[in-house]
Motif scaffolding. Structure first.
Motif, PDB file in Angstrom:
ATOM      1  N   VAL A 155      -4.896  -2.721  -8.626  1.00 41.31           N
ATOM      2  CA  VAL A 155      -4.180  -3.983  -9.008  1.00 41.31           C
ATOM      3  C   VAL A 155      -4.502  -4.149 -10.261  1.00 41.31           C
ATOM      4  CG1 VAL A 155      -4.006  -6.371  -8.282  1.00 41.31           C
ATOM      5  CG2 VAL A 155      -4.181  -4.456  -6.524  1.00 41.31           C
ATOM      6  N   TRP A 156      -5.775  -4.431 -10.784  1.00 44.53           N
ATOM      7  CA  TRP A 156      -5.994  -4.591 -12.329  1.00 44.53           C
ATOM      8  C   TRP A 156      -5.945  -3.514 -13.145  1.00 44.53           C
ATOM      9  CZ3 TRP A 156     -10.189  -3.062 -14.773  1.00 44.53           C
ATOM     10  CH2 TRP A 156     -11.213  -2.547 -14.101  1.00 44.53           C
ATOM     11  N   THR A 157      -5.995  -2.450 -12.934  1.00 41.74           N
ATOM     12  CA  THR A 157      -5.889  -1.208 -13.780  1.00 41.74           C
ATOM     13  C   THR A 157      -4.549  -0.566 -13.900  1.00 41.74           C
ATOM     14  OG1 THR A 157      -6.347   0.466 -12.032  1.00 41.74           O
ATOM     15  CG2 THR A 157      -8.198  -0.749 -13.307  1.00 41.74           C
ATOM     16  N   ALA A 158      -3.444  -0.585 -12.834  1.00 39.55           N
ATOM     17  CA  ALA A 158      -2.358   0.259 -13.080  1.00 39.55           C
ATOM     18  C   ALA A 158      -1.522  -0.434 -14.246  1.00 39.55           C
ATOM     19  CB  ALA A 158      -1.500   0.216 -11.640  1.00 39.55           C
ATOM     20  N   ASP A 159      -1.393  -1.919 -14.319  1.00 44.19           N
ATOM     21  CA  ASP A 159      -0.389  -2.370 -15.419  1.00 44.19           C
ATOM     22  C   ASP A 159      -1.347  -2.744 -16.422  1.00 44.19           C
ATOM     23  OD1 ASP A 159       2.011  -1.974 -14.002  1.00 44.19           O
ATOM     24  OD2 ASP A 159       1.701  -3.629 -12.717  1.00 44.19           O
ATOM     25  N   ARG A 160      -2.351  -2.384 -16.489  1.00 48.13           N
ATOM     26  CA  ARG A 160      -3.252  -2.554 -17.899  1.00 48.13           C
ATOM     27  C   ARG A 160      -3.547  -1.583 -18.582  1.00 48.13           C
ATOM     28  NH1 ARG A 160      -8.612  -6.249 -16.908  1.00 48.13           N
ATOM     29  NH2 ARG A 160      -6.658  -7.911 -16.488  1.00 48.13           N
ATOM     30  N   PHE A 161      -4.291  -0.326 -17.743  1.00 48.11           N
ATOM     31  CA  PHE A 161      -4.339   0.812 -18.434  1.00 48.11           C
ATOM     32  C   PHE A 161      -3.600   1.650 -18.443  1.00 48.11           C
ATOM     33  CE2 PHE A 161      -8.507  -1.290 -17.352  1.00 48.11           C
ATOM     34  CZ  PHE A 161      -9.018  -1.313 -18.532  1.00 48.11           C
TER      35      PHE A 161
ATOM     36  N   ILE B 110       2.174  -4.252  -7.582  1.00 47.91           N
ATOM     37  CA  ILE B 110       2.700  -4.370  -6.236  1.00 47.91           C
ATOM     38  C   ILE B 110       2.786  -2.908  -5.475  1.00 47.91           C
ATOM     39  CG2 ILE B 110       5.044  -4.892  -4.749  1.00 47.91           C
ATOM     40  CD1 ILE B 110       5.583  -6.914  -6.746  1.00 47.91           C
ATOM     41  N   MET B 111       3.072  -1.857  -6.198  1.00 52.54           N
ATOM     42  CA  MET B 111       2.948  -0.670  -5.216  1.00 52.54           C
ATOM     43  C   MET B 111       1.482  -0.063  -5.250  1.00 52.54           C
ATOM     44  SD  MET B 111       5.535   1.128  -4.645  1.00 52.54           S
ATOM     45  CE  MET B 111       4.970   2.728  -4.547  1.00 52.54           C
ATOM     46  N   THR B 112       0.587  -0.758  -5.825  1.00 54.67           N
ATOM     47  CA  THR B 112      -0.846  -0.489  -5.355  1.00 54.67           C
ATOM     48  C   THR B 112      -0.984  -0.653  -3.710  1.00 54.67           C
ATOM     49  OG1 THR B 112      -1.718  -0.846  -7.407  1.00 54.67           O
ATOM     50  CG2 THR B 112      -3.246  -1.282  -5.577  1.00 54.67           C
ATOM     51  N   PHE B 113      -0.239  -1.674  -3.226  1.00 53.35           N
ATOM     52  CA  PHE B 113      -0.445  -2.017  -1.948  1.00 53.35           C
ATOM     53  C   PHE B 113       0.295  -1.345  -0.927  1.00 53.35           C
ATOM     54  CE2 PHE B 113      -1.741  -6.126  -4.147  1.00 53.35           C
ATOM     55  CZ  PHE B 113      -2.553  -6.608  -3.472  1.00 53.35           C
ATOM     56  N   TRP B 114       1.095  -0.304  -1.344  1.00 58.48           N
ATOM     57  CA  TRP B 114       1.719   0.507  -0.833  1.00 58.48           C
ATOM     58  C   TRP B 114       0.419   1.733  -0.296  1.00 58.48           C
ATOM     59  CZ3 TRP B 114       6.261   1.994   1.868  1.00 58.48           C
ATOM     60  CH2 TRP B 114       6.220   3.528   2.033  1.00 58.48           C
ATOM     61  N   GLN B 115      -0.283   2.155  -1.263  1.00 54.23           N
ATOM     62  CA  GLN B 115      -1.406   3.025  -1.034  1.00 54.23           C
ATOM     63  C   GLN B 115      -2.625   2.205  -0.086  1.00 54.23           C
ATOM     64  OE1 GLN B 115      -1.909   5.935  -0.946  1.00 54.23           O
ATOM     65  NE2 GLN B 115      -4.160   5.929  -0.206  1.00 54.23           N
ATOM     66  N   MET B 116      -2.820   0.889  -0.307  1.00 57.43           N
ATOM     67  CA  MET B 116      -3.667  -0.017   0.213  1.00 57.43           C
ATOM     68  C   MET B 116      -3.448   0.142   1.627  1.00 57.43           C
ATOM     69  SD  MET B 116      -4.897  -3.660  -0.096  1.00 57.43           S
ATOM     70  CE  MET B 116      -4.046  -4.378   1.313  1.00 57.43           C
ATOM     71  N   PHE B 117      -1.970  -0.004   2.088  1.00 52.98           N
ATOM     72  CA  PHE B 117      -1.887  -0.165   3.488  1.00 52.98           C
ATOM     73  C   PHE B 117      -2.093   1.075   4.442  1.00 52.98           C
ATOM     74  CE2 PHE B 117       0.847  -4.129   2.450  1.00 52.98           C
ATOM     75  CZ  PHE B 117      -0.138  -4.875   3.374  1.00 52.98           C
ATOM     76  N   TYR B 118      -2.050   2.185   3.651  1.00 50.55           N
ATOM     77  CA  TYR B 118      -2.218   3.266   4.122  1.00 50.55           C
ATOM     78  C   TYR B 118      -3.900   3.297   4.694  1.00 50.55           C
ATOM     79  CZ  TYR B 118      -3.653   8.531   4.738  1.00 50.55           C
ATOM     80  OH  TYR B 118      -4.208   9.720   5.028  1.00 50.55           O
ATOM     81  N   SER B 119      -4.780   2.792   3.874  1.00 51.22           N
ATOM     82  CA  SER B 119      -6.218   2.524   4.156  1.00 51.22           C
ATOM     83  C   SER B 119      -6.366   1.406   5.224  1.00 51.22           C
ATOM     84  CB  SER B 119      -7.028   2.154   2.815  1.00 51.22           C
ATOM     85  OG  SER B 119      -7.041   3.031   1.907  1.00 51.22           O
ATOM     86  N   VAL B 120      -5.240   0.621   5.197  1.00 50.61           N
ATOM     87  CA  VAL B 120      -5.247  -0.479   6.510  1.00 50.61           C
ATOM     88  C   VAL B 120      -4.950   0.313   7.876  1.00 50.61           C
ATOM     89  CG1 VAL B 120      -3.913  -2.420   7.440  1.00 50.61           C
ATOM     90  CG2 VAL B 120      -4.648  -2.505   4.777  1.00 50.61           C
ATOM     91  N   GLY B 121      -4.080   1.251   7.737  1.00 56.63           N
ATOM     92  CA  GLY B 121      -3.700   2.034   9.082  1.00 56.63           C
ATOM     93  C   GLY B 121      -4.856   2.996   9.444  1.00 56.63           C
ATOM     94  N   SER B 122      -5.548   3.798   8.458  1.00 53.97           N
ATOM     95  CA  SER B 122      -6.724   4.123   8.843  1.00 53.97           C
ATOM     96  C   SER B 122      -7.776   3.338   9.497  1.00 53.97           C
ATOM     97  CB  SER B 122      -7.359   4.978   7.528  1.00 53.97           C
ATOM     98  OG  SER B 122      -6.533   5.767   7.221  1.00 53.97           O
ATOM     99  N   PHE B 123      -8.154   2.206   8.644  1.00 54.35           N
ATOM    100  CA  PHE B 123      -8.911   1.069   9.166  1.00 54.35           C
ATOM    101  C   PHE B 123      -8.845   0.622  10.746  1.00 54.35           C
ATOM    102  CE2 PHE B 123      -9.738  -3.429   9.858  1.00 54.35           C
ATOM    103  CZ  PHE B 123     -11.155  -3.729   9.576  1.00 54.35           C
ATOM    104  N   ILE B 124      -7.599   0.293  10.950  1.00 57.74           N
ATOM    105  CA  ILE B 124      -7.230  -0.060  12.207  1.00 57.74           C
ATOM    106  C   ILE B 124      -7.629   1.195  13.299  1.00 57.74           C
ATOM    107  CG2 ILE B 124      -5.352  -0.806  13.852  1.00 57.74           C
ATOM    108  CD1 ILE B 124      -4.096  -2.134  11.408  1.00 57.74           C
ATOM    109  N   ALA B 125      -7.010   2.429  12.990  1.00 59.82           N
ATOM    110  CA  ALA B 125      -7.180   3.595  13.856  1.00 59.82           C
ATOM    111  C   ALA B 125      -8.734   3.847  14.029  1.00 59.82           C
ATOM    112  CB  ALA B 125      -6.333   4.699  13.287  1.00 59.82           C
ATOM    113  N   TYR B 126      -9.478   3.862  13.001  1.00 58.22           N
ATOM    114  CA  TYR B 126     -10.598   4.236  13.417  1.00 58.22           C
ATOM    115  C   TYR B 126     -11.808   3.371  13.997  1.00 58.22           C
ATOM    116  CZ  TYR B 126     -10.285   8.607  10.596  1.00 58.22           C
ATOM    117  OH  TYR B 126     -10.144   9.859  10.254  1.00 58.22           O
ATOM    118  N   TRP B 127     -11.533   2.160  13.827  1.00 60.34           N
ATOM    119  CA  TRP B 127     -12.225   0.929  14.305  1.00 60.34           C
ATOM    120  C   TRP B 127     -11.628   0.739  15.706  1.00 60.34           C
ATOM    121  CZ3 TRP B 127     -16.814  -0.642  13.025  1.00 60.34           C
ATOM    122  CH2 TRP B 127     -17.074  -0.915  11.758  1.00 60.34           C
TER     123      TRP B 127
END
Length: 514
Positions: A321-327, A145-162
């Motif tokens: 998402v698939w690595t943080a709680d696996r590795f 779940i916390m992975t999406f915290w960082q992913m939404f940083y990229s979403v912010g950049s995505f919106i701004a740059y496009w």
């Protein structure tokens, strides 16, 4: 198949994670705005002659964020609640957006004031958001779940740059609205968060810590846990941990400096958060356009590259998402640092070993194939950064502190990113101007040092319950000690994921009698 309650758990955590869009958007919006000739004209600026003043505009945001993270974010989230902390941050962001977008002609002071205010707002939201996510998420999926915290940083950049790309494509029609469009869209996400926050539960840990309200805590947990047994177990664990922290450790923030175990965590988290920015990501995010301008004269091409970079950032972050709680977090840190270090080694080598050509303006530049190779490597850098030092730093920071100091500690640690960025970005433009791509060797060395630091100093926190984290750092088990103070059986023994229903029910009954 996930249950409806587990899906709702994801939903409320993702609403909180949207606060990170504010950070990602603002970190990118200034990079995009300063590339607009209309923005420079509106505030009567020249990129070369006013370099220090433009740097101040960028620094103003980080100053506001540092002040909020160190002094306001933690107390607000602890006293008024995690949702209120996020809500205040969103309100300040909206107010600051209007100040920036409608700053009067040649009134750079108003724009800078908006940057400071937006920094304060985001410092508040970025303190409360990760705490809320960590406190409502089950330990077995907390990293996902916390992975999406960082992913939404990229979403912010995505919106701004496009938006910047689209505005630049129509700048002749838009005029001064080409940069205003980029700024004004910052209203979108905080407005959505403000609408959704009142309809989701407050953190159950805050209800017990702040008000000792067990009923409200159970009410919140019943919305996001699948069984009454899980609810009773978690409330018991929280009560025991809070009891121990209040009696033995102290409920004030002084424990950050008095408790050796907590103090050690604070210093380790400081290094991780500073390391996140000195890995090269923070600087590249602010000055990538300056690097690309040495290869491509077209601002449209540069905006397209930045937009594609932000798009790939979203996809790359999902690897956590698939690595943080696996590795585990350590694995992500080490692999990410080594990968980033190699990228920062190869980029300057390419720049030093390929010939320059004379560009259209008579300046030395690189050929387009060399430029494409450099862009590919910077994208590869993001591939390693996003799931590791991007996501894992926030995951680790939000989960390692005990409840009595969590809000203040997370606020202080997260803003160490801006402390590092503020200091380093003051001299990076000069570093880049004097050394060119060779300055990236600094980031190469930093990343290799960070990998060694994690190997020797950072313990694994994967799937460890928040109330039991202290044992990883030489501290006492707050649940076990708190249970002894309450005269109840250790909540670990009532964990519904470990023992039979008969044992669990007996312990729950004993706790009710207490």
């Amino acid at each position: 198949m996930p249950t409806s309650k587990r899906l709702y758990n994801w939903y409320i955590a993702l609403v909180a994670a949207m606060c990170m869009v504010l950070y990602g958007y603002d970190a990118s919006v200034f990079n995009a705005a300063q590339g607009s000739d209309n923005w420079l004209e509106w505030f009567d600026l020249d990129l070369k002659a006013d370099a220090n003043l433009i740097g101040l505009v960028n620094t103003a945001y980080t100053i506001g964020a540092i002040v909020a993270g160190w002094f306001f974010g933690g107390p607000t989230a602890d006293y008024f609640g995690r949702r209120i902390g996020m809500g205040i941050g969103c309100l300040l962001t909206i107010a600051a957006t209007f100040m920036q977008a409608f700053a009067p002609w040649h009134n750079l002071g108003c724009f800078i004031g908006g940057r400071v205010l937006i920094g304060i707002g985001q410092g508040m939201a970025l303190t409360a958001g990760p705490i809320y996510i960590g406190e409502v998420s089950p330990p077995e999926i907390r990293g996902q779940i916390m992975t999406f915290w960082q992913m939404f940083y990229s979403v912010g950049s995505f919106i701004a740059y496009w938006i910047a790309y689209a505005s630049n494509a129509h700048k002749a029609t838009l005029g001064h609205w080409d940069w205003r469009m980029v700024v004004i869209f910052q209203l979108l996400v905080p407005s959505i968060i403000l609408v959704l926050l009142p309809f989701q539960p407050e953190s159950p840990r805050w209800w017990i810590k702040r008000h000792n309200n067990v009923d409200k805590a159970k009410e919140a947990l019943r919305l996001i846990r699948d069984s009454e047994e899980e609810v009773e177990y978690e409330v018991l664990a929280i009560r025991e941990a809070v009891e121990f922290e209040n009696e033995a450790v102290g409920g004030s923030y002084l424990a950050l400096f008095k408790d050796p175990s907590v103090r050690r965590r604070l210093y380790l988290a400081f290094v991780l958060n500073v390391g996140q920015q000195l890995s090269g990501q923070g600087t590249l995010n602010s000055y990538s356009s300056a690097i690309y301008k040495t290869i491509w004269p077209s601002s449209q091409t540069i905006n397209l590259i930045n937009a594609l970079n932000a798009t790939c950032g979203i996809l790359f972050t999902l690897n956590a998402v698939w690595t943080a709680d696996r590795f585990g977090r350590r694995w992500l840190f080490i692999v990410g640092a080594i990968g980033m270090g190699i990228c920062m080694l190869v980029v300057p080598v390419i720049g030093m070993t390929t010939p320059n050509v004379i560009g259209a303006k008579g300046t030395a530049t690189k050929t387009e194939p060399v430029g494409i190779a450099i862009v590919f490597l910077l994208f590869l850098f993001i591939f390693f950064y996003k799931p590791s030092w991007g996501a894992a730093t926030w995951i680790w920071t939000s989960e390692v502190f005990s409840m009595n100091v969590r809000a203040q500690a997370v606020g202080m640690c997260s803003q160490m990113q801006n402390v590092a960025n503020t200091i380093f970005q003051q001299f990076f433009p000069i570093f880049l101007a004097n050394e060119g791509l060779k300055c990236l060797f600094f980031f190469m060395a930093t990343n290799f040092v960070l990998a060694v630091f994690v190997w020797f100093c950072i313990p694994e926190t994967m799937k460890v319950p928040l109330e039991e984290i202290d044992t990883l750092f030489g501290g006492q088990n707050h649940v076990e000690k708190g249970g002894q103070m309450l005269g109840a059986t250790d909540a670990q023994d009532t964990n519904p994921r470990r023992n039979s229903s008969e044992v669990r029910q007996n312990d729950i009954t004993r706790e009710r009698n207490v």
